[in-house]
Motif scaffolding. Sequence first.
Motif, PDB file in Angstrom:
ATOM      1  N   CYS A  64       6.066   7.072  -0.701  1.00 30.83           N
ATOM      2  CA  CYS A  64       5.879   5.780  -0.039  1.00 30.83           C
ATOM      3  C   CYS A  64       7.113   4.896  -0.146  1.00 30.83           C
ATOM      4  CB  CYS A  64       4.655   5.060  -0.593  1.00 30.83           C
ATOM      5  SG  CYS A  64       4.834   4.429  -2.273  1.00 30.83           S
ATOM      6  N   SER A  88       2.311   5.582   5.975  1.00 33.21           N
ATOM      7  CA  SER A  88       1.404   5.873   4.863  1.00 33.21           C
ATOM      8  C   SER A  88       0.717   4.620   4.341  1.00 33.21           C
ATOM      9  CB  SER A  88       2.169   6.527   3.703  1.00 33.21           C
ATOM     10  OG  SER A  88       2.740   7.755   4.096  1.00 33.21           O
ATOM     11  N   HIS A  89      -0.542   4.798   3.971  1.00 32.85           N
ATOM     12  CA  HIS A  89      -1.271   3.838   3.152  1.00 32.85           C
ATOM     13  C   HIS A  89      -1.177   4.306   1.707  1.00 32.85           C
ATOM     14  CE1 HIS A  89      -3.247   0.870   5.583  1.00 32.85           C
ATOM     15  NE2 HIS A  89      -3.862   1.748   6.347  1.00 32.85           N
ATOM     16  N   ALA A 110      -3.173  -8.019   3.929  1.00 38.95           N
ATOM     17  CA  ALA A 110      -2.731  -6.630   4.079  1.00 38.95           C
ATOM     18  C   ALA A 110      -2.609  -6.250   5.548  1.00 38.95           C
ATOM     19  CB  ALA A 110      -3.704  -5.695   3.366  1.00 38.95           C
ATOM     20  N   GLN A 111      -3.558  -6.670   6.355  1.00 42.83           N
ATOM     21  CA  GLN A 111      -3.532  -6.331   7.777  1.00 42.83           C
ATOM     22  C   GLN A 111      -2.328  -6.955   8.474  1.00 42.83           C
ATOM     23  OE1 GLN A 111      -6.713  -7.816  10.563  1.00 42.83           O
ATOM     24  NE2 GLN A 111      -7.188  -5.618  10.674  1.00 42.83           N
ATOM     25  N   LEU A 114       0.847  -4.982   7.227  1.00 45.38           N
ATOM     26  CA  LEU A 114       0.967  -3.592   7.649  1.00 45.38           C
ATOM     27  C   LEU A 114       1.010  -3.425   9.161  1.00 45.38           C
ATOM     28  CD1 LEU A 114      -1.570  -2.065   5.106  1.00 45.38           C
ATOM     29  CD2 LEU A 114       0.930  -1.898   5.011  1.00 45.38           C
ATOM     30  N   ARG A 153      -8.516  -1.649   2.155  1.00 46.85           N
ATOM     31  CA  ARG A 153      -7.220  -1.825   2.835  1.00 46.85           C
ATOM     32  C   ARG A 153      -6.888  -0.628   3.716  1.00 46.85           C
ATOM     33  NH1 ARG A 153      -4.653  -3.852  -2.413  1.00 46.85           N
ATOM     34  NH2 ARG A 153      -4.088  -1.665  -2.626  1.00 46.85           N
ATOM     35  N   LEU A 154      -7.410   0.550   3.356  1.00 48.61           N
ATOM     36  CA  LEU A 154      -7.167   1.738   4.168  1.00 48.61           C
ATOM     37  C   LEU A 154      -7.725   1.585   5.580  1.00 48.61           C
ATOM     38  CD1 LEU A 154      -8.265   4.383   1.507  1.00 48.61           C
ATOM     39  CD2 LEU A 154      -5.902   3.875   2.164  1.00 48.61           C
ATOM     40  N   SER A 157      -5.799  -1.204   8.777  1.00 56.51           N
ATOM     41  CA  SER A 157      -4.579  -0.862   9.498  1.00 56.51           C
ATOM     42  C   SER A 157      -4.531   0.645   9.688  1.00 56.51           C
ATOM     43  CB  SER A 157      -3.350  -1.338   8.707  1.00 56.51           C
ATOM     44  OG  SER A 157      -2.156  -0.990   9.368  1.00 56.51           O
ATOM     45  N   ARG A 159      -2.912   4.039   9.704  1.00 55.27           N
ATOM     46  CA  ARG A 159      -1.773   4.825   9.243  1.00 55.27           C
ATOM     47  C   ARG A 159      -2.256   6.242   8.980  1.00 55.27           C
ATOM     48  NH1 ARG A 159       2.744   1.338   6.002  1.00 55.27           N
ATOM     49  NH2 ARG A 159       2.896  -0.307   7.570  1.00 55.27           N
ATOM     50  N   TRP A 162      -2.821   8.964   3.900  1.00 54.58           N
ATOM     51  CA  TRP A 162      -3.366   8.206   2.777  1.00 54.58           C
ATOM     52  C   TRP A 162      -2.845   8.824   1.489  1.00 54.58           C
ATOM     53  CZ3 TRP A 162      -9.332   7.257   3.770  1.00 54.58           C
ATOM     54  CH2 TRP A 162      -9.472   6.432   4.905  1.00 54.58           C
TER      55      TRP A 162
END
Length: 213
Positions: A64, A88-89, A110-111, A114, A153-154, A157, A159, A162
């Motif tokens: 990351c 990546s998350h 976070a949104q 990201l 949070r995953l 957004s 991505r 993970w």
Amino acid sequence: MPEDASPLTPVLFPHLVLQAENLACRRGGRLIFEGLCLNLGHGEAIALTGRNGAGKSSLLAMLCGRLRPEAGTIRVEGAPEASAAELSHVVGHRDGLKTALTAQENLSFAQALLGDAALAPEDALAAVGLPHVAALPVGYLSAGQRRRVALARLLVSRRPFWLLDEPMSALDLAAQTMLTGLMRNHLAQGGGILAATHGPLGLEGARELRIGP
């Protein structure tokens, strides 16, 4: 693709492969690992295992972009203009939440950071079973609840990859089942998951990558 994915499952992510070649990690002057290779593809899950201190968290940090490898390369096949970090998350073994902010404010932050918005923060909290804590400061939540907010949070957004460090930590059995369902859905949509773990992930067909003896 996971066994429970049907032909009707919408595939949101393109065919990307996160590749690491001959990675080496040195921490505090000590060589932790070397010669590590990894391919994480479309709809694949890898359980990253090894003893404590083997370098599992360090590998996730490299992928990351938080830690520079001692040697080796990291790239994403199919997205030459993007780095692995941008695609990546990451959910680390620490939740990384701002305790003075509410659960919803943490997810909104976070949104915004990201980009590529997916679920609204309130919907992400509902997906992890916490719609009732949206307005509560995270500092008032239990360890398991904070973990679920971090995992939410995953969902805010999009991505494709993970990167999870002990994702089941602090979760009760019901929350572990919930997380397994979220991971299966991500795989069915064409995403990839690399999870450092000391226990089973509950994902059919997950490969194991062990660091060290």
